[in-house]
Design a protein around this motif. Sequence first.
Motif, short mmCIF file in Angstrom:
data_model
loop_
_atom_site.label_atom_id
_atom_site.label_comp_id
_atom_site.label_asym_id
_atom_site.label_seq_id
_atom_site.Cartn_x
_atom_site.Cartn_y
_atom_site.Cartn_z
N LEU A 1 4.39 59.93 68.28
CA LEU A 1 3.83 61.19 67.95
C LEU A 1 3.70 62.10 68.76
O LEU A 1 4.14 63.55 68.46
CB LEU A 1 2.11 61.00 67.64
CG LEU A 1 1.77 60.40 66.28
CD1 LEU A 1 0.26 59.82 66.36
CD2 LEU A 1 2.13 61.11 65.17
N SER B 1 7.12 63.95 68.78
CA SER B 1 7.37 64.74 67.49
C SER B 1 6.77 65.95 67.84
O SER B 1 7.01 66.99 67.29
CB SER B 1 7.21 63.90 66.27
OG SER B 1 5.74 63.76 66.12
N ALA B 2 5.62 66.01 68.49
CA ALA B 2 4.58 67.11 68.71
C ALA B 2 5.35 68.07 69.73
O ALA B 2 5.40 69.05 69.35
CB ALA B 2 3.25 66.49 69.42
N GLN C 1 8.03 70.29 68.03
CA GLN C 1 7.62 71.14 67.40
C GLN C 1 7.21 72.51 68.31
O GLN C 1 7.05 73.50 67.92
CB GLN C 1 6.31 71.01 66.61
CG GLN C 1 6.44 69.41 65.77
CD GLN C 1 6.80 69.64 64.56
OE1 GLN C 1 6.54 70.67 63.95
NE2 GLN C 1 7.69 68.88 63.93
#
Length: 280
Positions: free
Chosen positions: A7, A10-11, A14
């Motif tokens: 997580l 992937s954060a 972004q």
Amino acid sequence: MQSIGDLAVSAMAQLGSESHIPAEPGDTIGEDGMLHCGVCGQKKEFRLPFNGHYVPSMCQCRRDELAREEAEKQRQQELQRVRELASYSLVDERFHESTFDHFIASAPEDQRVLRICRNYVEHFDEMLARNAGLIFYGSPGTGKTFAASCIANALMAQRVPVLVTSIVRLTANMFGDDLAELLNQMNTARLLVLDDFGAERNTEFKAEQIFTVIDSRYAAKKPMIITTNLMDFKTETDVRRKRVYDRIFEVCTPIKMDGESKRRAEGRKMRDSIRAMLEG
Ligand SMILES: [Zn+2]
């Protein structure tokens, strides 16, 4: 199911934006491929190494802008704290009329005082930084309060937090902790005007309070302007008063007011005009 680690990755992926941050008129893309400020020339963005995205970066203009906003916020807070001391303030109608516009300086002595007052206002930032105050002393009616009020008025017009009061007013109903908190708030003012110093009752308790007020201002390293009818500074033998004078003269430049008494002059002018009318 994704793990916390996935997580986070992937954060991170972004973060930022694939395109340049929005440009303002005058901004340019520099040789380094980054958006540069059209005013100061510094970078307004940088690229994240792990995803190549652009994120904003503060140029000098933006940093200056934030510093100005921060200073303005602080000034607002100071003004508010000083306004809360309204019940201690000696600002009245007469004070509001004490402005440089109303400063009649025909005698050389008055011109000198006017010049001193104007220069004090003009150089106030430096006076504040160097904790430089004034003490106007001389016989009653020589315009000491008027001179101090002119300075205070001019600075207030520039939104400088100024407290105009007297020790009598400040300490009228103040004891112990109350006084400590009051002095704390008093020292928020960038300039403190203490009018009619020396008019306090001559008691042991009052002497202690006077020292507390002066010493608190001295310790806060902020300027004060004092007006007084006292003249006996050099010959003072009372140890307590000597202690107060020492503090005052360390930070306040003495300005002797020995022009003709303004009230006397006004009185004479009035009598002259009445006489002219009667004899006319
Ligand atoms: Zn800039």
